[in-house]
Design a protein around this motif. Structure first.
Motif, PDB file in Angstrom:
ATOM      1  N   ASN A 196       0.804  -1.225   0.000  1.00  8.52           N
ATOM      2  CA  ASN A 196       0.000   0.000   0.000  1.00  8.52           C
ATOM      3  C   ASN A 196       0.836   1.273   0.000  1.00  8.52           C
ATOM      4  OD1 ASN A 196      -2.383  -1.429  -0.091  1.00  8.52           O
ATOM      5  ND2 ASN A 196      -2.626  -1.484   2.134  1.00  8.52           N
ATOM      6  N   GLY A 197       1.774   1.347  -0.946  1.00  6.75           N
ATOM      7  CA  GLY A 197       2.509   2.585  -1.139  1.00  6.75           C
ATOM      8  C   GLY A 197       3.823   2.695  -0.407  1.00  6.75           C
TER       9      GLY A 197
ATOM     10  N   VAL B 285      -1.923   0.444 -11.980  1.00  7.01           N
ATOM     11  CA  VAL B 285      -1.289  -0.699 -12.645  1.00  7.01           C
ATOM     12  C   VAL B 285      -0.003  -0.279 -13.347  1.00  7.01           C
ATOM     13  CG1 VAL B 285      -1.559  -2.399 -14.499  1.00  7.01           C
ATOM     14  CG2 VAL B 285      -3.435  -2.002 -12.884  1.00  7.01           C
ATOM     15  N   SER B 286       0.018   0.909 -13.918  1.00  5.95           N
ATOM     16  CA  SER B 286       1.198   1.368 -14.658  1.00  5.95           C
ATOM     17  C   SER B 286       2.429   1.515 -13.772  1.00  5.95           C
ATOM     18  CB  SER B 286       0.902   2.704 -15.350  1.00  5.95           C
ATOM     19  OG  SER B 286       0.600   3.712 -14.397  1.00  5.95           O
ATOM     20  N   GLU B 287       2.252   1.551 -12.454  1.00  4.36           N
ATOM     21  CA  GLU B 287       3.375   1.727 -11.531  1.00  4.36           C
ATOM     22  C   GLU B 287       4.022   0.398 -11.132  1.00  4.36           C
ATOM     23  OE1 GLU B 287       1.870   3.901  -8.200  1.00  4.36           O
ATOM     24  OE2 GLU B 287       0.972   5.473  -9.448  1.00  4.36           O
ATOM     25  N   LEU B 288       3.423  -0.719 -11.515  1.00  4.34           N
ATOM     26  CA  LEU B 288       3.880  -2.005 -11.004  1.00  4.34           C
ATOM     27  C   LEU B 288       5.272  -2.396 -11.510  1.00  4.34           C
ATOM     28  CD1 LEU B 288       0.556  -4.057 -11.119  1.00  4.34           C
ATOM     29  CD2 LEU B 288       1.730  -3.140  -9.108  1.00  4.34           C
ATOM     30  N   GLU B 289       5.604  -2.019 -12.737  1.00  7.63           N
ATOM     31  CA  GLU B 289       6.934  -2.366 -13.230  1.00  7.63           C
ATOM     32  C   GLU B 289       8.019  -1.657 -12.423  1.00  7.63           C
ATOM     33  OE1 GLU B 289       9.599  -2.663 -17.330  1.00  7.63           O
ATOM     34  OE2 GLU B 289       7.559  -1.861 -17.410  1.00  7.63           O
TER      35      GLU B 289
ATOM     36  N   TYR C 226       5.849 -11.060  -7.300  1.00 11.42           N
ATOM     37  CA  TYR C 226       4.440 -11.409  -7.069  1.00 11.42           C
ATOM     38  C   TYR C 226       3.674 -10.132  -6.751  1.00 11.42           C
ATOM     39  CZ  TYR C 226       0.421 -13.510  -4.599  1.00 11.42           C
ATOM     40  OH  TYR C 226      -0.829 -13.878  -4.174  1.00 11.42           O
ATOM     41  N   TRP C 227       2.561  -9.932  -7.451  1.00 12.19           N
ATOM     42  CA  TRP C 227       1.658  -8.820  -7.159  1.00 12.19           C
ATOM     43  C   TRP C 227       0.310  -9.399  -6.741  1.00 12.19           C
ATOM     44  CZ3 TRP C 227       2.201  -7.523 -12.943  1.00 12.19           C
ATOM     45  CH2 TRP C 227       3.483  -7.030 -13.231  1.00 12.19           C
ATOM     46  N   GLN C 228      -0.255  -8.851  -5.691  1.00 10.27           N
ATOM     47  CA  GLN C 228      -1.603  -9.245  -5.280  1.00 10.27           C
ATOM     48  C   GLN C 228      -2.424  -8.002  -4.989  1.00 10.27           C
ATOM     49  OE1 GLN C 228      -2.248 -12.578  -2.559  1.00 10.27           O
ATOM     50  NE2 GLN C 228      -3.602 -11.287  -1.327  1.00 10.27           N
TER      51      GLN C 228
END
Length: 281
Positions: free
Chosen positions: A8-9, A67-71, A91-93
């Motif tokens: 969460n950030g 979503v664009s920040e996940l990379e 892993y992303w959840q």
């Protein structure tokens, strides 16, 4: 060094990360996930994983705007955990978030994002020698196209394989083979690759997509069709595929030998072309 995760950030030590006991991911398995592999810090098919993530979110009506920040988050996790120079996974959840327990989807709720990085080496011996698998009834729900965190049926089925000394469970529903518990599935008969068509009963595997692209580029014949357990055991070659599995030969199904009990020529060629694609990506 303490492992660093993202929640969460914030990047925090795993031991200090915590979520609300009212998080719907915990209460209802109300969430989705993805695993992306990084080869020496370089992601493989990142855009495909992000698109599948967005599709899963849409299918269960979770609105997540980052979503664009996940990379970038993933690369930071690799750096903070000294994983940039090896084969690693992230892993992303994303769960719907914390809310007092209700059976409908509540409004005005903030999703929970949890991510962590981990070593994900290629299983070199298994890639070379192949694995044995067992066949089991597919007891999962009917929306296997959603990459849901509700994985208890998958883990029960995979655990049975582990107990029997197998490397995977291949699943059968209504008389036809679907996929494996956490892998896609291809077979080979008379030089033709065969895989089940996409539907709500199997995951739209990224590695499956890569294999189909390899086949199209290299003039391999492919048929997307249903096949039975009996037909599975009569195939010339079988392999499973996935982010962690890569291209993993199957040499035995329920004690039935596949081909010459060693990875076949088509599987070997697909393996070769897959790892060449990884290097070029």
């Amino acid at each position: 060094m303490n492992e660093i995760v993202f929640l969460n950030g914030a990047y925090v030590e795993r031991e200090k990360a915590g979520i609300s006991p009212d998080d719907r991911g915990f209460i209802f398995a109300d969430g989705i996930y993805e695993v992306t592999k990084f080869y020496h810090g370089k992601p493989f098919r990142m855009a495909d994983h992000l698109e599948r993530l967005k599709r899963s979110l849409k299918e269960i009506d979770i609105e997540y705007e980052h979503v664009s920040e996940l990379e970038a988050i993933s690369l930071t996790l690799l750096e903070k955990n000294n994983l940039l120079n090896i084969h690693a996974g992230v892993y992303w959840q994303i769960s719907r978030g914390a809310h007092p327990r209700v059976h409908h989807f509540p409004c005005d709720i903030k999703p929970t994002l949890y991510a962590f990085a981990f070593p994900l080496p290629s299983a070199e011996e298994k890639l070379r020698k192949g694995i044995k698998v067992i066949v089991q009834e597919d007891i999962r729900w009917k929306r296997c196209d959603i990459k849901s965190v509700s994985l208890l049926p998958n883990t029960m089925l995979y655990n049975e394989a582990v107990k029997k000394g197998a490397g995977e469970s291949i699943l059968v529903r209504d008389g036809y083979v679907t996929e494996a518990t956490h892998s896609g599935l291809f077979t080979v008969k008379n030089g033709v690759l065969i895989t089940r068509p996409l539907s709500n009963l199997i995951l739209p595997s990224i590695t499956r997509k890569v294999v189909l692209e390899i086949c199209a580029e290299n003039q391999f014949l492919v048929e997307e069709k249903l096949f039975t357990e009996a037909e599975l055991k009569e195939m010339d070659e079988v392999f499973i595929c996935g982010t962690g599995s890569e291209i993993l030969p199957v040499v035995e199904v329920d004690d039935v030998r596949i081909g010459n009990v060693e990875p076949g020529p088509v599987t070997r060629k697909i393996q070769q072309l897959f790892f060449e694609a990884v290097k070029k990506w």
